[in-house]
Write a protein that holds these residues in place. Structure first.
Motif, PDB file in Angstrom:
ATOM      1  N   ALA A  48       0.668  -4.664  30.702  1.00 18.36           N
ATOM      2  CA  ALA A  48       0.984  -4.368  31.943  1.00 18.36           C
ATOM      3  C   ALA A  48       1.718  -5.331  32.735  1.00 18.36           C
ATOM      4  N   ALA A  49       1.036  -6.575  32.520  1.00 19.58           N
ATOM      5  CA  ALA A  49       1.771  -7.782  33.409  1.00 19.58           C
ATOM      6  C   ALA A  49       3.225  -8.106  33.081  1.00 19.58           C
ATOM      7  N   MET A  50       3.423  -7.792  31.718  1.00 20.51           N
ATOM      8  CA  MET A  50       4.813  -8.100  30.999  1.00 20.51           C
ATOM      9  C   MET A  50       5.893  -7.129  31.606  1.00 20.51           C
ATOM     10  N   ARG A  51       5.594  -6.064  32.245  1.00 17.87           N
ATOM     11  CA  ARG A  51       6.632  -5.010  32.556  1.00 17.87           C
ATOM     12  C   ARG A  51       7.441  -5.260  33.825  1.00 17.87           C
ATOM     13  N   GLY A  52       7.273  -6.278  34.336  1.00 17.06           N
ATOM     14  CA  GLY A  52       8.022  -6.545  35.757  1.00 17.06           C
ATOM     15  C   GLY A  52       7.436  -5.895  36.860  1.00 17.06           C
ATOM     16  N   ILE A  53       6.028  -5.861  37.170  1.00 15.82           N
ATOM     17  CA  ILE A  53       5.364  -5.134  37.985  1.00 15.82           C
ATOM     18  C   ILE A  53       5.481  -5.586  39.275  1.00 15.82           C
ATOM     19  N   ARG A  54       5.404  -4.668  40.097  1.00  9.92           N
ATOM     20  CA  ARG A  54       5.436  -4.609  41.772  1.00  9.92           C
ATOM     21  C   ARG A  54       3.927  -4.228  42.252  1.00  9.92           C
ATOM     22  N   GLU A  76      17.276  -0.412  43.718  1.00 14.75           N
ATOM     23  CA  GLU A  76      18.116  -0.996  44.892  1.00 14.75           C
ATOM     24  C   GLU A  76      17.314  -1.181  46.280  1.00 14.75           C
ATOM     25  N   THR A  77      16.667  -0.292  46.558  1.00 15.05           N
ATOM     26  CA  THR A  77      16.040  -0.238  47.765  1.00 15.05           C
ATOM     27  C   THR A  77      14.403  -0.744  47.829  1.00 15.05           C
ATOM     28  N   ASP A  78      14.174  -1.327  46.699  1.00 14.01           N
ATOM     29  CA  ASP A  78      12.489  -1.241  46.637  1.00 14.01           C
ATOM     30  C   ASP A  78      12.421  -3.005  47.208  1.00 14.01           C
ATOM     31  N   HIS A  79      12.740  -3.121  48.419  1.00 11.63           N
ATOM     32  CA  HIS A  79      12.373  -4.357  48.915  1.00 11.63           C
ATOM     33  C   HIS A  79      11.730  -4.388  50.673  1.00 11.63           C
ATOM     34  N   VAL A  80      10.278  -4.516  50.407  1.00 14.53           N
ATOM     35  CA  VAL A  80       9.834  -4.942  51.843  1.00 14.53           C
ATOM     36  C   VAL A  80       9.038  -6.088  52.152  1.00 14.53           C
ATOM     37  N   ALA A  81       8.779  -6.469  53.307  1.00 14.19           N
ATOM     38  CA  ALA A  81       8.252  -7.731  53.580  1.00 14.19           C
ATOM     39  C   ALA A  81       6.762  -7.797  53.114  1.00 14.19           C
ATOM     40  N   PRO A  82       6.343  -8.741  52.820  1.00 16.71           N
ATOM     41  CA  PRO A  82       4.840  -9.014  52.529  1.00 16.71           C
ATOM     42  C   PRO A  82       4.016  -8.537  53.735  1.00 16.71           C
ATOM     43  N   GLY A  83       2.851  -7.742  53.394  1.00 16.15           N
ATOM     44  CA  GLY A  83       2.344  -7.068  54.465  1.00 16.15           C
ATOM     45  C   GLY A  83       2.729  -5.742  55.119  1.00 16.15           C
ATOM     46  N   SER A  84       3.948  -5.338  54.784  1.00 18.20           N
ATOM     47  CA  SER A  84       4.431  -4.047  55.218  1.00 18.20           C
ATOM     48  C   SER A  84       3.935  -3.040  54.207  1.00 18.20           C
ATOM     49  N   PRO A  85       4.272  -1.598  54.657  1.00 13.52           N
ATOM     50  CA  PRO A  85       3.811  -0.449  53.548  1.00 13.52           C
ATOM     51  C   PRO A  85       4.774  -0.546  52.269  1.00 13.52           C
ATOM     52  N   ILE A  86       4.127  -0.496  51.286  1.00 16.31           N
ATOM     53  CA  ILE A  86       5.070  -0.453  50.039  1.00 16.31           C
ATOM     54  C   ILE A  86       4.952   0.918  49.469  1.00 16.31           C
ATOM     55  N   LEU A  87       3.666   1.315  49.342  1.00 23.98           N
ATOM     56  CA  LEU A  87       3.578   2.752  49.035  1.00 23.98           C
ATOM     57  C   LEU A  87       2.437   3.527  50.071  1.00 23.98           C
ATOM     58  N   LEU A 145      -2.936   7.712  52.968  1.00 22.58           N
ATOM     59  CA  LEU A 145      -3.184   6.340  52.679  1.00 22.58           C
ATOM     60  C   LEU A 145      -2.193   5.443  52.399  1.00 22.58           C
ATOM     61  N   THR A 146      -2.335   4.244  52.936  1.00 23.29           N
ATOM     62  CA  THR A 146      -1.175   3.389  52.987  1.00 23.29           C
ATOM     63  C   THR A 146      -1.604   2.010  52.313  1.00 23.29           C
ATOM     64  N   PHE A 147      -0.700   1.547  51.356  1.00 21.76           N
ATOM     65  CA  PHE A 147      -0.894   0.312  50.471  1.00 21.76           C
ATOM     66  C   PHE A 147       0.090  -0.638  51.030  1.00 21.76           C
ATOM     67  N   ILE A 155       4.905  11.369  48.680  1.00 16.18           N
ATOM     68  CA  ILE A 155       4.682   9.903  48.298  1.00 16.18           C
ATOM     69  C   ILE A 155       6.033   8.985  48.777  1.00 16.18           C
ATOM     70  N   ARG A 156       5.698   7.784  49.634  1.00 20.16           N
ATOM     71  CA  ARG A 156       6.842   7.190  49.987  1.00 20.16           C
ATOM     72  C   ARG A 156       6.701   5.785  49.308  1.00 20.16           C
ATOM     73  N   TRP A 157       7.784   5.339  48.828  1.00 16.61           N
ATOM     74  CA  TRP A 157       7.925   3.968  48.211  1.00 16.61           C
ATOM     75  C   TRP A 157       8.833   3.097  48.988  1.00 16.61           C
ATOM     76  N   CYS A 158       8.343   2.175  49.266  1.00 11.29           N
ATOM     77  CA  CYS A 158       9.264   1.122  50.167  1.00 11.29           C
ATOM     78  C   CYS A 158       9.894   2.032  51.487  1.00 11.29           C
ATOM     79  N   GLY A 159       9.273   2.886  52.052  1.00  7.36           N
ATOM     80  CA  GLY A 159       9.597   3.619  53.118  1.00  7.36           C
ATOM     81  C   GLY A 159      10.462   4.862  52.717  1.00  7.36           C
ATOM     82  N   LYS A 160      10.837   5.131  51.481  1.00  7.18           N
ATOM     83  CA  LYS A 160      11.424   6.458  51.157  1.00  7.18           C
ATOM     84  C   LYS A 160      10.808   7.183  50.458  1.00  7.18           C
TER      85      LYS A 160
END
Length: 517
Positions: free
Chosen positions: A179-185, A19-30, A50-52, A86-91
């Motif tokens: 792996a690519a078939m699993r709806g990866i982010r 539900e909240t897994d949305h970030v803009a390109p170039g923003s921290p995702i993990l 470390l930030t991805f 560990i923070r995913w999409c800021g949380k």
């Protein structure tokens, strides 16, 4: 036609987790905040920050034992963290299980393929999410869908083939497709090109760039610096479990990264000793067998003879035939000038031939046995008195090889399965040093090992040559076989098509001969 996009919708995971897994390109995702992992009193990963960023290709480099594998396991929910967040999409997220990681779109393609060899390619790709109707699996539908996905990815692989019948490199591509078939982010690649041909690597790179364009964040772990600089936007360095720095790829070079990794200069990595060549140890004349034919070559004392070619070109098949693991169909073998018949591995070993095979885990080691037992396997006859093994000699021999090869272990009783890839390779080499062979066949000896361990293996080659041995070096990594070989043979379609003295041909010449264009 079923494509990757169509099938990936079957793996969208738990909507509540997304539900909240949305970030803009170039923003921290993990983000890792003080992430730490301890095993007892040993810190496998010291507190790391470390930030991805969403949509980036982020390379991670470091020696074996630097903490890369621990990091992968933490991010994919395989092991629990000791401390940190560990923070995913800021949380903050738990990532306590592999299932939670997968449902968030976090996946990994591992260096060692972890699929089911007895199942088809299609069955492996759909493993855990099979198509079914009325309680029965729709095998034809899965095979058709899998084939369409493979074609869409540009992988020239048969979906209906049993996985075990494919090369290790092809199995790696199947793992990537799964792996690519699993709806990866967020997709982690751990040494993905270790067993791939040049063409297969190019296919994989095209897929990685395509996934990046679709917004997927890629973590790319590799010991091959040229790949890091070709693909990555940023690169992070781990050393001894510590994150020692992150650089934008355009603001660094391989010399700086190697210095951060191992505190040594790049000039110390590729090291070739000039050793006088002696008498001919081995000669083959028109040797033929499964996958190769009419191969004639010589190996002299003090000489490295390199075999280069694409995977499936016949290099490894030639080595297995020479070692007696596969039957020969024609030709002759001469050892110290005398014609010999090598139709079993035991005869090869008795002559003084040692093989360090391409797949160390499957063919070179007994993973469920301790390091010491693995090292001593070829020489227990020498360590025995009648029916009794001398425990003192057994321990002394194992400890000597562990020290000489700098195998990183607290004790010889540690299981081989617990060691890193580089240390496992050293164990394989160590057992043949105990045997006292005169001809060493090394098939992909530095696959999956770091630059520091490579340097140690290359120095070991020099030691063997100074002691009068000869080496056959098989490698898909052209810079390695090019820089180390006194004589370089090029294989294509099962035949030896060209031969060159040290640096007598360019990289481009060798590649052209191997590809056949």
């Amino acid at each position: 036609m079923t494509t990757l996009h169509d099938v990936s919708h079957r793996h969208d995971g738990d909507p509540a987790l997304r539900e909240t897994d949305h970030v803009a390109p170039g923003s921290p995702i993990l983000e890792l905040v003080g992430l730490q992992k301890k095993y007892g009193g040993v810190e496998a990963l010291k507190p790391a920050n470390l930030t991805f960023l969403a949509g980036e290709i982020h390379a991670i480099v470091g020696e074996n034992g630097a903490g890369k594998s621990t990091l992968i396991k933490l991010l994919t929910g395989v092991i629990p963290r000791t401390a940190g967040e560990i923070r995913w999409c800021g949380k903050p997220v738990a990532l306590a299980t592999p299932n939670e990681a997968i449902q968030r779109g976090i996946n990994a393609v591992h260096q060692e393929v972890v699929l089911c060899p007895h199942l088809t390619v299609a069955a492996n790709m759909f493993l855990g999410d099979e198509m079914e109707s009325g309680g029965l699996m729709r095998q034809r539908a899965m095979t058709k869908a899998a084939q369409n996905v493979l074609d869409d990815l540009g992988f020239n692989l048969p979906a209906g083939e049993t996985l075990a019948n494919l090369t290790i490199g092809q199995q790696q591509l199947v793992a990537t497709a799964r792996a690519a078939m699993r709806g990866i982010r967020f997709l982690i690649f751990d040494e993905p090109t270790a067993y791939l041909t040049r063409q297969e690597s190019a296919q994989l790179f095209r897929l990685i760039r395509r996934l990046q364009l679709e917004g997927v964040t890629i973590v790319y772990i590799s010991h091959r610096m040229e790949e890091v600089f070709e693909l990555a936007d940023r690169v992070s360095v781990l050393r001894d479990g510590t994150h020692v720095g992150t650089r934008n790829i355009g603001e660094t070079d391989d010399a700086e990264l190697i210095a951060l990794m191992i505190n040594r200069s790049i000039e110390q990595i590729y090291h070739k000793e000039q050793i006088a060549l002696g008498a001919t140890i081995l000669e083959t004349r028109n040797l033929s067998g499964p996958g190769f034919s009419d191969v004639s070559l010589q190996v002299r004392s003090g000489e490295i003879v390199g075999l280069y070619g694409l995977i499936g070109a016949g290099r490894s098949e030639f080595a297995l035939g020479l070692y007696g693991r596969q039957p020969l169909s024609g030709g002759e073998v001469f050892w110290d000038g005398k014609k010999v018949v090598i139709d079993t591995e035991r005869k090869a070993m008795d002559l003084g031939i040692a093989l360090a095979p391409e797949s160390r885990r499957d063919q070179g080691l007994c993973l469920n046995l301790p390091i010491g037992l693995n090292i001593n396997l070829p020489v227990f006859g020498r360590l025995s008195h009648g029916l009794t093994i001398s425990r003192r000699q057994e321990a002394s021999n194992a400890d000597r090889q562990i020290a000489d090869l700098r195998i990183k272990t607290p004790h010889r009783s540690v299981l081989a399965s617990a060691m890193s890839g580089g240390n496992q390779q050293k164990i394989v080499i160590g057992k043949w040093l105990s045997h006292g062979a005169r001809l060493f066949i090394f098939d992909e000896p530095t696959v999956g090992v770091d630059v520091g361990t490579k340097a140690e293996i290359y120095r070991l080659f020099g030691k063997l040559l100074r002691e009068g041995a000869g080496i056959i070096l098989i490698s898909s990594y052209l810079p390695e076989v090019y820089e180390l070989s006194d004589r370089l043979h090029v294989f294509r379609q099962g035949r030896l098509v060209a031969s060159h003295d040290y640096r007598a041909a360019s990289h481009e010449d060798v590649l052209t001969e191997a590809i056949g264009v």
